[in-house]
Design a protein around this motif. Structure first.
Motif, PDB file in Angstrom:
ATOM      1  N   GLY A   1       0.830  -1.195   0.000  1.00 40.15           N
ATOM      2  CA  GLY A   1       0.000   0.000   0.000  1.00 40.15           C
ATOM      3  C   GLY A   1       0.862   1.242   0.000  1.00 40.15           C
ATOM      4  N   GLU A   2       0.716   2.054   1.031  1.00 38.98           N
ATOM      5  CA  GLU A   2       1.498   3.279   1.151  1.00 38.98           C
ATOM      6  C   GLU A   2       2.783   3.075   1.955  1.00 38.98           C
ATOM      7  OE1 GLU A   2       0.737   6.068  -0.415  1.00 38.98           O
ATOM      8  OE2 GLU A   2      -0.977   5.009  -1.285  1.00 38.98           O
ATOM      9  N   VAL A   3       2.998   1.848   2.435  1.00 36.29           N
ATOM     10  CA  VAL A   3       4.136   1.570   3.314  1.00 36.29           C
ATOM     11  C   VAL A   3       5.261   0.899   2.540  1.00 36.29           C
ATOM     12  CG1 VAL A   3       4.916   0.392   5.405  1.00 36.29           C
ATOM     13  CG2 VAL A   3       2.588   1.332   5.283  1.00 36.29           C
ATOM     14  N   ALA A   4       6.454   1.484   2.612  1.00 33.68           N
ATOM     15  CA  ALA A   4       7.650   0.866   2.008  1.00 33.68           C
ATOM     16  C   ALA A   4       8.274  -0.084   3.018  1.00 33.68           C
ATOM     17  CB  ALA A   4       8.646   1.934   1.601  1.00 33.68           C
ATOM     18  N   ASP A   5       8.693  -1.238   2.549  1.00 35.34           N
ATOM     19  CA  ASP A   5       9.252  -2.248   3.455  1.00 35.34           C
ATOM     20  C   ASP A   5      10.435  -2.931   2.796  1.00 35.34           C
ATOM     21  OD1 ASP A   5       9.577  -3.815   5.693  1.00 35.34           O
ATOM     22  OD2 ASP A   5       7.454  -4.384   5.801  1.00 35.34           O
TER      23      ASP A   5
END
Length: 215
Positions: A74-78
């Motif tokens: 989603g909007e989260v970089a990991d």
């Protein structure tokens, strides 16, 4: 089969997504499956040869480390961390069993064994680290054990023991690695051994004894 065809195409086209060692290890594991090889024809053989060469080169150059792969949820970089040493050892031997005799694979096997906690009072005795400076984790242990099973315990333990021998003695033992590895495998894994193997092992060990005595 679409996903498999996609991976093979990426590999043969030299796509950057298959360049990391962990990616090569995953591809090698897939193209080594009998079901894939049976329907893939020469393209699968070429892809397998390509990833085997890449894995051997990576192990030779010391590229087998903890590699990072960035992704988004989603909007989260990991970031996901891959244990390239653990993955590459098992994958290259699975893809081409003859690579177990290659020096970089031998060094990788002993390096992998060095990541195991062996201290008698250690809380995690028997488990494996992610790297020399890393942590003991369940997935590092699982992947290391999978690599050892692929290599067979006899070979892995035998090459680990060779580090403590001088060059002439190691050379004599190396004349018949399969024999000595079979003997070690019996002690470690409880595998069967034949009379012929025992006789051959005795001859090799006698040669070692003579070399040590003359030295």
């Amino acid at each position: 089969m679409r996903a498999t065809t996609f991976l093979i195409s990426l590999t043969l086209d030299g796509d950057s997504r298959t360049e990391p060692l962990y990616a090569c290890a995953y591809v090698a594991s897939i193209v080594s499956q009998p079901e894939v090889a049976a329907v893939g024809g020469k393209r699968v053989e070429r892809a397998r040869a390509s990833v085997v060469e890449r894995l051997l080169t990576g192990l030779r150059q010391g590229d087998a480390r903890v590699e990072e792969e960035a992704f988004r949820r989603g909007e989260v970089a990991d970031t996901w961390r891959h244990l390239s040493l653990h993955l590459a050892v098992g994958a290259v031997i699975t893809a081409d069993p003859h690579t177990i005799f290659e020096p970089p694979v031998r060094r990788a096997l002993t390096g992998l064994l060095d990541l195991q906690e062996t201290g008698p009072l250690h809380t995690h005795r028997g488990e494996f680290r992610t790297s020399a400076e890393g942590f003991v984790t369940s997935y590092a242990t699982t992947q290391a054990l999978e690599a050892m099973v692929t290599a067979r315990p006899g070979f892995a333990c035998y090459w680990w023991a060779l580090r403590d021998l001088d060059a002439p003695t190691a050379g004599i033992v190396g004349l018949n690695e399969a024999v000595v590895a079979s003997v070690v495998g019996v002690a470690v894994a409880g595998s069967d051994i034949t009379v012929a193997t025992l006789v051959a092992a005795a001859l090799v060990l006698t040669a070692v004894g003579l070399e040590v005595r003359s030295g």
